[in-house]
Write a protein that holds these residues in place. Sequence first.
Motif, PDB file in Angstrom:
ATOM      1  N   TYR A   1      39.694  53.686  48.807  1.00 56.42           N
ATOM      2  CA  TYR A   1      40.942  52.914  48.847  1.00 56.42           C
ATOM      3  C   TYR A   1      41.217  52.130  47.570  1.00 56.42           C
ATOM      4  CZ  TYR A   1      40.291  53.727  53.863  1.00 56.42           C
ATOM      5  OH  TYR A   1      40.087  54.304  55.088  1.00 56.42           O
ATOM      6  N   GLY A   2      40.301  52.156  46.601  1.00 60.52           N
ATOM      7  CA  GLY A   2      40.493  51.364  45.393  1.00 60.52           C
ATOM      8  C   GLY A   2      40.391  49.876  45.691  1.00 60.52           C
ATOM      9  N   GLU A   3      41.259  49.096  45.041  1.00 65.88           N
ATOM     10  CA  GLU A   3      41.225  47.647  45.221  1.00 65.88           C
ATOM     11  C   GLU A   3      41.710  47.213  46.600  1.00 65.88           C
ATOM     12  OE1 GLU A   3      43.469  45.964  42.089  1.00 65.88           O
ATOM     13  OE2 GLU A   3      42.019  46.479  40.515  1.00 65.88           O
ATOM     14  N   ARG A   4      42.272  48.149  47.362  1.00 63.26           N
ATOM     15  CA  ARG A   4      42.763  47.814  48.699  1.00 63.26           C
ATOM     16  C   ARG A   4      41.636  47.718  49.713  1.00 63.26           C
ATOM     17  NH1 ARG A   4      46.942  52.418  49.761  1.00 63.26           N
ATOM     18  NH2 ARG A   4      45.184  53.593  48.891  1.00 63.26           N
ATOM     19  N   GLY A   5      40.433  48.225  49.374  1.00 58.78           N
ATOM     20  CA  GLY A   5      39.288  48.110  50.265  1.00 58.78           C
ATOM     21  C   GLY A   5      38.497  46.849  49.963  1.00 58.78           C
ATOM     22  N   LEU A   6      38.150  46.097  50.992  1.00 58.80           N
ATOM     23  CA  LEU A   6      37.494  44.795  50.807  1.00 58.80           C
ATOM     24  C   LEU A   6      36.339  44.647  51.789  1.00 58.80           C
ATOM     25  CD1 LEU A   6      37.494  41.832  49.658  1.00 58.80           C
ATOM     26  CD2 LEU A   6      39.027  41.265  51.550  1.00 58.80           C
ATOM     27  N   VAL A   7      35.218  44.117  51.289  1.00 58.01           N
ATOM     28  CA  VAL A   7      34.062  43.782  52.127  1.00 58.01           C
ATOM     29  C   VAL A   7      33.624  42.367  51.769  1.00 58.01           C
ATOM     30  CG1 VAL A   7      31.705  44.342  52.802  1.00 58.01           C
ATOM     31  CG2 VAL A   7      33.301  46.181  52.251  1.00 58.01           C
ATOM     32  N   LYS A   8      33.606  41.496  52.770  1.00 56.38           N
ATOM     33  CA  LYS A   8      33.112  40.131  52.580  1.00 56.38           C
ATOM     34  C   LYS A   8      32.027  39.850  53.613  1.00 56.38           C
ATOM     35  CE  LYS A   8      36.909  37.793  53.000  1.00 56.38           C
ATOM     36  NZ  LYS A   8      37.830  36.625  52.996  1.00 56.38           N
ATOM     37  N   SER A   9      31.024  39.111  53.213  1.00 56.91           N
ATOM     38  CA  SER A   9      29.944  38.784  54.152  1.00 56.91           C
ATOM     39  C   SER A   9      29.356  37.437  53.784  1.00 56.91           C
ATOM     40  CB  SER A   9      28.848  39.854  54.111  1.00 56.91           C
ATOM     41  OG  SER A   9      28.232  39.898  52.829  1.00 56.91           O
ATOM     42  N   GLY A  10      28.761  36.799  54.777  1.00 60.09           N
ATOM     43  CA  GLY A  10      28.110  35.521  54.529  1.00 60.09           C
ATOM     44  C   GLY A  10      27.731  34.831  55.819  1.00 60.09           C
ATOM     45  N   ARG A  11      26.888  33.841  55.673  1.00 58.30           N
ATOM     46  CA  ARG A  11      26.453  33.055  56.831  1.00 58.30           C
ATOM     47  C   ARG A  11      27.332  31.815  56.958  1.00 58.30           C
ATOM     48  NH1 ARG A  11      20.322  31.303  58.513  1.00 58.30           N
ATOM     49  NH2 ARG A  11      20.892  29.735  60.068  1.00 58.30           N
ATOM     50  N   PHE A  12      27.828  31.613  58.159  1.00 55.32           N
ATOM     51  CA  PHE A  12      28.666  30.443  58.460  1.00 55.32           C
ATOM     52  C   PHE A  12      28.095  29.758  59.696  1.00 55.32           C
ATOM     53  CE2 PHE A  12      31.194  33.652  56.365  1.00 55.32           C
ATOM     54  CZ  PHE A  12      31.835  32.941  55.357  1.00 55.32           C
ATOM     55  N   ASP A  13      27.522  28.571  59.469  1.00 53.09           N
ATOM     56  CA  ASP A  13      26.837  27.837  60.538  1.00 53.09           C
ATOM     57  C   ASP A  13      25.732  28.721  61.119  1.00 53.09           C
ATOM     58  OD1 ASP A  13      28.478  25.637  60.142  1.00 53.09           O
ATOM     59  OD2 ASP A  13      29.995  26.372  61.533  1.00 53.09           O
ATOM     60  N   ASN A  14      25.832  29.069  62.382  1.00 52.80           N
ATOM     61  CA  ASN A  14      24.778  29.857  63.023  1.00 52.80           C
ATOM     62  C   ASN A  14      25.187  31.310  63.237  1.00 52.80           C
ATOM     63  OD1 ASN A  14      22.983  27.649  63.248  1.00 52.80           O
ATOM     64  ND2 ASN A  14      24.033  26.950  65.107  1.00 52.80           N
ATOM     65  N   GLU A  15      26.118  31.795  62.417  1.00 56.19           N
ATOM     66  CA  GLU A  15      26.567  33.175  62.533  1.00 56.19           C
ATOM     67  C   GLU A  15      26.536  33.861  61.173  1.00 56.19           C
ATOM     68  OE1 GLU A  15      29.690  33.958  66.091  1.00 56.19           O
ATOM     69  OE2 GLU A  15      30.489  32.911  64.340  1.00 56.19           O
ATOM     70  N   PHE A  16      26.254  35.141  61.216  1.00 63.46           N
ATOM     71  CA  PHE A  16      26.422  35.969  60.025  1.00 63.46           C
ATOM     72  C   PHE A  16      27.641  36.839  60.268  1.00 63.46           C
ATOM     73  CE2 PHE A  16      25.679  39.518  57.121  1.00 63.46           C
ATOM     74  CZ  PHE A  16      25.337  38.826  55.963  1.00 63.46           C
ATOM     75  N   ILE A  17      28.620  36.799  59.341  1.00 64.08           N
ATOM     76  CA  ILE A  17      29.911  37.452  59.549  1.00 64.08           C
ATOM     77  C   ILE A  17      30.164  38.447  58.421  1.00 64.08           C
ATOM     78  CG2 ILE A  17      32.396  37.111  59.819  1.00 64.08           C
ATOM     79  CD1 ILE A  17      31.823  34.291  60.798  1.00 64.08           C
ATOM     80  N   VAL A  18      30.531  39.654  58.799  1.00 68.60           N
ATOM     81  CA  VAL A  18      30.932  40.684  57.847  1.00 68.60           C
ATOM     82  C   VAL A  18      32.383  41.057  58.137  1.00 68.60           C
ATOM     83  CG1 VAL A  18      30.507  42.982  56.941  1.00 68.60           C
ATOM     84  CG2 VAL A  18      28.581  41.580  57.702  1.00 68.60           C
ATOM     85  N   THR A  19      33.218  41.047  57.111  1.00 73.43           N
ATOM     86  CA  THR A  19      34.632  41.386  57.262  1.00 73.43           C
ATOM     87  C   THR A  19      34.958  42.602  56.411  1.00 73.43           C
ATOM     88  OG1 THR A  19      35.229  39.070  57.628  1.00 73.43           O
ATOM     89  CG2 THR A  19      37.003  40.574  57.011  1.00 73.43           C
ATOM     90  N   LEU A  20      35.537  43.616  57.051  1.00 72.44           N
ATOM     91  CA  LEU A  20      36.015  44.805  56.350  1.00 72.44           C
ATOM     92  C   LEU A  20      37.547  44.805  56.411  1.00 72.44           C
ATOM     93  CD1 LEU A  20      33.693  47.554  57.908  1.00 72.44           C
ATOM     94  CD2 LEU A  20      33.206  46.059  55.968  1.00 72.44           C
ATOM     95  N   ARG A  21      38.177  45.118  55.295  1.00 74.62           N
ATOM     96  CA  ARG A  21      39.638  45.230  55.281  1.00 74.62           C
ATOM     97  C   ARG A  21      40.017  46.429  54.416  1.00 74.62           C
ATOM     98  NH1 ARG A  21      40.971  40.235  54.073  1.00 74.62           N
ATOM     99  NH2 ARG A  21      41.156  39.655  56.258  1.00 74.62           N
ATOM    100  N   PHE A  22      40.850  47.304  54.971  1.00 77.41           N
ATOM    101  CA  PHE A  22      41.230  48.512  54.249  1.00 77.41           C
ATOM    102  C   PHE A  22      42.555  49.022  54.813  1.00 77.41           C
ATOM    103  CE2 PHE A  22      38.241  49.327  57.644  1.00 77.41           C
ATOM    104  CZ  PHE A  22      38.868  50.289  58.422  1.00 77.41           C
ATOM    105  N   PRO A  23      43.260  49.869  54.062  1.00 78.53           N
ATOM    106  CA  PRO A  23      44.574  50.351  54.523  1.00 78.53           C
ATOM    107  C   PRO A  23      44.441  51.299  55.714  1.00 78.53           C
ATOM    108  CG  PRO A  23      44.313  50.653  52.155  1.00 78.53           C
ATOM    109  CD  PRO A  23      42.967  50.302  52.702  1.00 78.53           C
ATOM    110  N   HIS A  24      45.484  51.349  56.510  1.00 82.94           N
ATOM    111  CA  HIS A  24      45.559  52.309  57.599  1.00 82.94           C
ATOM    112  C   HIS A  24      46.150  53.595  57.057  1.00 82.94           C
ATOM    113  CE1 HIS A  24      47.941  53.726  61.380  1.00 82.94           C
ATOM    114  NE2 HIS A  24      46.841  54.442  61.205  1.00 82.94           N
TER     115      HIS A  24
END
Length: 357
Positions: free
Chosen positions: A327-350
């Motif tokens: 997807y080029g720059e339209r694909g995004l992956v973010k991750s990190g620990r927030f308080d007592n959770e580990f969160i991974v976010t994926l964002r990409f075009p449909h």
Amino acid sequence: MSTGTDGADESLYLPDFCTSRAALANVLIVELTALILTLAHENVGVGFWADLSRTSLFLLWIGLAGAALLCWMRAPLNRLQVARGSAAVLLLITVLIAVISAGAFYLGRSSLVQDAGVIELFPPELTPFLVRNGVIGFVITALALRYFYVTHEWRRNIEMQATARVHALQARIRPHFLFNSMNTIASLTRSNPAVAEEAVQDLADLFRANLSDKRDTITLEQEYEVARTYQRIEELRLGSRLRVDWKIDSLPRKALVPGLMLQPLLENAIYHGIEPQPGGGTVTVTGELSGKLITIVVRNPVGDYDSEHDGNRLALANIRERLGLMYGERGLVKSGRFDNEFIVTLRFPHVETLNEA
């Protein structure tokens, strides 16, 4: 990229000049070239802006006509080897420049231009005009081809590295997972043979999905089924300690995604988040479609230990790279620990076809 016998693929380093994006880039390059050439002129007989206007108009004819020609000749050029394809492009563009230059010269000798009193905007002699434009066009085209070739080589190298990482990820079945799964199945063969048979089938399906060479790009529905298969196997081992809350009903199941995108995230969430905790926990997978963007969020609880293990980082880096390639720059992956959770976010075009991606 070699210059061997696989020439049908090697000429693909040329971009697709049939797209609107290529047309816009072509116009921008033409205008920049016109500005540079105008600044290099002495502007004898005409002012700066008049010289810039005529140079821009002339180069736009060449640029747009060249893009249209390469778009029309795309199929035959793709059948040539790299060297022959490059030579053919140089020849085509040079001839095109000569034809347009000659047309501009004879247009300046027409009665229409003479009656308008703008003959000074046209070249006085044909041969120097043709030679000058031909040399400049040849050099610029050669530099552009070299840029396209180097860019294609760089991207191809990145894709090969990503493919190698995908294959490594596909072949990497954690020994402890296989060992624990086989022990679970063995214990079920006497107490609950039907469940044991289902577990064997799920394990076979999971291995088939992980080791397949044809799953580089699959639908979101197929990826979800792989993740659910893995979840069922882990639920046999962890029992009530593992809970997975899927909230992805709003996602388009026919959307194309890189293979092995959800399953590694679920595996990491269970292995690094749920299994170390005596009471277990819940992995939450949330999906949302907003406009033409798909967002998937995977959350799992973590304790007082480091959730960023090497395996976790490897899977995230792999997914990030493959989303970027697709997807080029339209694909995004973010991750990190927030308080007592580990969160991974994926964002990409449909997208539902590879051409859209």
